[in-house]
Design a protein around this motif. Sequence first.
Motif, PDB file in Angstrom:
ATOM      1  N   GLY A 116       0.814  -1.207   0.000  1.00  0.00           N
ATOM      2  CA  GLY A 116       0.000   0.000   0.000  1.00  0.00           C
ATOM      3  C   GLY A 116       0.848   1.259   0.000  1.00  0.00           C
ATOM      4  O   GLY A 116       0.587   2.204  -0.748  1.00  0.00           O
ATOM      5  N   LEU A 117       1.892   1.284   0.823  1.00  0.00           N
ATOM      6  CA  LEU A 117       2.774   2.446   0.890  1.00  0.00           C
ATOM      7  C   LEU A 117       3.545   2.620  -0.418  1.00  0.00           C
ATOM      8  O   LEU A 117       3.721   3.745  -0.895  1.00  0.00           O
ATOM      9  CB  LEU A 117       3.741   2.303   2.056  1.00  0.00           C
ATOM     10  CG  LEU A 117       3.109   2.223   3.454  1.00  0.00           C
ATOM     11  CD1 LEU A 117       4.193   1.994   4.506  1.00  0.00           C
ATOM     12  CD2 LEU A 117       2.315   3.478   3.772  1.00  0.00           C
ATOM     13  N   ALA A 118       4.007   1.517  -1.002  1.00  0.00           N
ATOM     14  CA  ALA A 118       4.760   1.584  -2.254  1.00  0.00           C
ATOM     15  C   ALA A 118       3.889   2.104  -3.394  1.00  0.00           C
ATOM     16  O   ALA A 118       4.395   2.748  -4.323  1.00  0.00           O
ATOM     17  CB  ALA A 118       5.316   0.200  -2.609  1.00  0.00           C
ATOM     18  N   GLY A 119       2.584   1.841  -3.325  1.00  0.00           N
ATOM     19  CA  GLY A 119       1.672   2.308  -4.355  1.00  0.00           C
ATOM     20  C   GLY A 119       1.232   3.745  -4.180  1.00  0.00           C
ATOM     21  O   GLY A 119       0.391   4.235  -4.952  1.00  0.00           O
ATOM     22  N   PRO A 137      -1.384   4.890  13.667  1.00  0.00           N
ATOM     23  CA  PRO A 137      -1.539   6.136  12.913  1.00  0.00           C
ATOM     24  C   PRO A 137      -1.645   5.806  11.414  1.00  0.00           C
ATOM     25  O   PRO A 137      -1.145   4.776  10.961  1.00  0.00           O
ATOM     26  CB  PRO A 137      -0.256   6.911  13.222  1.00  0.00           C
ATOM     27  CG  PRO A 137       0.298   6.274  14.453  1.00  0.00           C
ATOM     28  CD  PRO A 137      -0.110   4.845  14.406  1.00  0.00           C
ATOM     29  N   ARG A 138      -2.287   6.672  10.663  1.00  0.00           N
ATOM     30  CA  ARG A 138      -2.297   6.531   9.203  1.00  0.00           C
ATOM     31  C   ARG A 138      -0.938   6.967   8.665  1.00  0.00           C
ATOM     32  O   ARG A 138      -0.426   8.022   9.043  1.00  0.00           O
ATOM     33  CB  ARG A 138      -3.410   7.370   8.573  1.00  0.00           C
ATOM     34  CG  ARG A 138      -4.806   6.877   8.931  1.00  0.00           C
ATOM     35  CD  ARG A 138      -5.873   7.663   8.171  1.00  0.00           C
ATOM     36  NE  ARG A 138      -7.197   7.126   8.437  1.00  0.00           N
ATOM     37  CZ  ARG A 138      -8.032   7.605   9.352  1.00  0.00           C
ATOM     38  NH1 ARG A 138      -7.661   8.645  10.096  1.00  0.00           N
ATOM     39  NH2 ARG A 138      -9.216   7.063   9.531  1.00  0.00           N
ATOM     40  N   VAL A 139      -0.350   6.146   7.810  1.00  0.00           N
ATOM     41  CA  VAL A 139       0.991   6.444   7.303  1.00  0.00           C
ATOM     42  C   VAL A 139       0.984   6.396   5.779  1.00  0.00           C
ATOM     43  O   VAL A 139       0.130   5.759   5.160  1.00  0.00           O
ATOM     44  CB  VAL A 139       2.048   5.462   7.858  1.00  0.00           C
ATOM     45  CG1 VAL A 139       2.197   5.621   9.354  1.00  0.00           C
ATOM     46  CG2 VAL A 139       1.684   4.013   7.526  1.00  0.00           C
ATOM     47  N   GLN A 140       1.966   7.080   5.193  1.00  0.00           N
ATOM     48  CA  GLN A 140       2.127   7.080   3.743  1.00  0.00           C
ATOM     49  C   GLN A 140       3.598   7.184   3.416  1.00  0.00           C
ATOM     50  O   GLN A 140       4.382   7.752   4.181  1.00  0.00           O
ATOM     51  CB  GLN A 140       1.354   8.230   3.113  1.00  0.00           C
ATOM     52  CG  GLN A 140       1.670   9.592   3.685  1.00  0.00           C
ATOM     53  CD  GLN A 140       0.743  10.665   3.160  1.00  0.00           C
ATOM     54  OE1 GLN A 140       0.310  10.633   2.012  1.00  0.00           O
ATOM     55  NE2 GLN A 140       0.417  11.632   3.998  1.00  0.00           N
ATOM     56  N   GLY A 141       3.981   6.591   2.286  1.00  0.00           N
ATOM     57  CA  GLY A 141       5.377   6.617   1.877  1.00  0.00           C
ATOM     58  C   GLY A 141       6.157   5.452   2.449  1.00  0.00           C
ATOM     59  O   GLY A 141       6.004   5.104   3.624  1.00  0.00           O
ATOM     60  N   THR A 142       7.006   4.843   1.640  1.00  0.00           N
ATOM     61  CA  THR A 142       7.761   3.676   2.099  1.00  0.00           C
ATOM     62  C   THR A 142       8.751   4.014   3.210  1.00  0.00           C
ATOM     63  O   THR A 142       9.211   3.122   3.915  1.00  0.00           O
ATOM     64  CB  THR A 142       8.508   3.017   0.932  1.00  0.00           C
ATOM     65  OG1 THR A 142       9.309   4.015   0.260  1.00  0.00           O
ATOM     66  CG2 THR A 142       7.535   2.418  -0.079  1.00  0.00           C
ATOM     67  N   SER A 143       9.062   5.296   3.372  1.00  0.00           N
ATOM     68  CA  SER A 143       9.951   5.677   4.478  1.00  0.00           C
ATOM     69  C   SER A 143       9.304   5.412   5.829  1.00  0.00           C
ATOM     70  O   SER A 143       9.998   5.354   6.857  1.00  0.00           O
ATOM     71  CB  SER A 143      10.334   7.160   4.370  1.00  0.00           C
ATOM     72  OG  SER A 143       9.186   7.990   4.503  1.00  0.00           O
ATOM     73  N   ARG A 144       7.987   5.238   5.849  1.00  0.00           N
ATOM     74  CA  ARG A 144       7.261   4.968   7.093  1.00  0.00           C
ATOM     75  C   ARG A 144       6.978   3.476   7.277  1.00  0.00           C
ATOM     76  O   ARG A 144       6.294   3.087   8.233  1.00  0.00           O
ATOM     77  CB  ARG A 144       5.946   5.740   7.102  1.00  0.00           C
ATOM     78  CG  ARG A 144       6.105   7.244   7.011  1.00  0.00           C
ATOM     79  CD  ARG A 144       6.664   7.824   8.288  1.00  0.00           C
ATOM     80  NE  ARG A 144       5.656   7.816   9.343  1.00  0.00           N
ATOM     81  CZ  ARG A 144       5.911   7.983  10.627  1.00  0.00           C
ATOM     82  NH1 ARG A 144       7.155   8.135  11.026  1.00  0.00           N
ATOM     83  NH2 ARG A 144       4.936   7.982  11.520  1.00  0.00           N
ATOM     84  N   ALA A 145       7.499   2.647   6.391  1.00  0.00           N
ATOM     85  CA  ALA A 145       7.201   1.220   6.449  1.00  0.00           C
ATOM     86  C   ALA A 145       7.679   0.593   7.753  1.00  0.00           C
ATOM     87  O   ALA A 145       6.963  -0.185   8.386  1.00  0.00           O
ATOM     88  CB  ALA A 145       7.825   0.504   5.254  1.00  0.00           C
ATOM     89  N   GLN A 146       8.895   0.921   8.190  1.00  0.00           N
ATOM     90  CA  GLN A 146       9.421   0.306   9.414  1.00  0.00           C
ATOM     91  C   GLN A 146       8.583   0.693  10.620  1.00  0.00           C
ATOM     92  O   GLN A 146       8.398  -0.120  11.538  1.00  0.00           O
ATOM     93  CB  GLN A 146      10.878   0.712   9.630  1.00  0.00           C
ATOM     94  CG  GLN A 146      11.571  -0.061  10.746  1.00  0.00           C
ATOM     95  CD  GLN A 146      11.607  -1.557  10.476  1.00  0.00           C
ATOM     96  OE1 GLN A 146      12.030  -2.005   9.411  1.00  0.00           O
ATOM     97  NE2 GLN A 146      11.153  -2.354  11.450  1.00  0.00           N
ATOM     98  N   HIS A 147       8.065   1.909  10.623  1.00  0.00           N
ATOM     99  CA  HIS A 147       7.181   2.324  11.716  1.00  0.00           C
ATOM    100  C   HIS A 147       5.960   1.419  11.760  1.00  0.00           C
ATOM    101  O   HIS A 147       5.542   0.986  12.850  1.00  0.00           O
ATOM    102  CB  HIS A 147       6.755   3.782  11.512  1.00  0.00           C
ATOM    103  CG  HIS A 147       5.752   4.260  12.519  1.00  0.00           C
ATOM    104  ND1 HIS A 147       6.105   4.729  13.773  1.00  0.00           N
ATOM    105  CD2 HIS A 147       4.394   4.330  12.472  1.00  0.00           C
ATOM    106  CE1 HIS A 147       5.021   5.072  14.444  1.00  0.00           C
ATOM    107  NE2 HIS A 147       3.969   4.838  13.682  1.00  0.00           N
ATOM    108  N   LEU A 148       5.385   1.112  10.600  1.00  0.00           N
ATOM    109  CA  LEU A 148       4.226   0.228  10.546  1.00  0.00           C
ATOM    110  C   LEU A 148       4.609  -1.193  10.951  1.00  0.00           C
ATOM    111  O   LEU A 148       3.865  -1.859  11.684  1.00  0.00           O
ATOM    112  CB  LEU A 148       3.633   0.241   9.137  1.00  0.00           C
ATOM    113  CG  LEU A 148       2.269  -0.428   8.954  1.00  0.00           C
ATOM    114  CD1 LEU A 148       1.183   0.307   9.745  1.00  0.00           C
ATOM    115  CD2 LEU A 148       1.885  -0.489   7.480  1.00  0.00           C
TER     116      LEU A 148
END
Length: 296
Positions: A116-119, A137-148
Motif C-alpha cells: 500500500g505504501l509503495a503504491g 496512525p495513518r501512514v504514507q510513503g515507504t519511508s514509514r514502512a518500518q514504523h508500521l
Amino acid sequence: MTEPPSPSPVLLERLATSRFLTDHARPSVGTGERRSADKGAGMEFADHRPYLSGDDVRHIDARVLARLGQPYVRQYSVDRQLPILVVLDATRSMAHGEPDKLAFALSLARTLGFVGLAGGDVVQGCVFAGERLHYSPRVQGTSRAQHLFDWFGKFGPEGHRSFAEGLGKALPAARRRSLVIVISDFLFEGIDDLMRRAGGARDLEILAVHISSPDELNPALLGSGPVYLVDAETGAEIEVTLDDAVCTSYRETFARWQDTIRSAIRWRFGRYHCFSTATGLEQVFLHEFRRTGVIT
C-alpha cells in the motif's frame, strides 16, 4: 508465539513498484498517484462545465467563451490516495500451529502494508487483541514502512472474545470506498450477516486472507486414533478418533465453510484467499496475488 521477522529486503525490493488493484474501492483522500473522480486544480485537463457564480474567473476558457458566447470553466483531473485498512485477528485461536498462525499473519500484514505504501496510498493498521481494537496512525510513503512493521509487532494472541466482535466494529469505522484487508483464521460464525450489516453502509471492498495451519487443512497430519481437540478461546476439550472417514468428512466440511466465507466476501465486492502457514511470502505475493490481480 513465534516472533515474526520483518519482510525480507529482497522481497520488498521486488514489491517496490507494486500497487493494489481494486474494482470498487476508490482513491478519495490526500494527494496521491491514482486518478480520482474528483475535479479541481490538477495538471491534466479533464473537461469543461458551465461557469457558476462564485467560480474563479481565471479558470474560464477564453477560447470557448469566444466561440460560444457563454463562459465555461476548465476542469482538471485530481490524483488521490486509496485509503487502506489492514485488520488483523490476534485472538487466541491464532496462536495455533507451527509456525503459529499469528506469526504468519503478522508477516502478511506488514508486507501488505508495504505494498500500500509503495503504491502511494495511505495505510492504517488495526489489530483486535486483548478484547479491543487497536489502531495505528495513518501512514504514507515507504519511508514509514518500518514504523508500521514495528507497530504490528507489538501484539500477541490474547483475549477470549470472538474476532467477529472486533471486525463488526472495524468495518463501520472504515473510510467509505476504502480497501479493507482482513487477515484471520475466520474461526467464528455469522460471516455472511456480519458483511451485510457492518460493511454495507461504508461501501467497502474487502480482501479476505484466510490463514490456516497445515493440520487444519489436512487433519491426517495429526496421525490416527484418538486425539484431544482444545478450543483455544474457551478451553473446551473434545476427544475425536481420527480415521479416513473422519478426515474425509472434515475436509468436506472445511470446503463448505470456505465457500460460505468466499460468498460473503464477494457480496462485499471482495476477494478471498486461503493460505497455509507453510506458504512462503514470495509464493503469496509474487505468484498468487499477482496471478489473481490483487497487486500489480
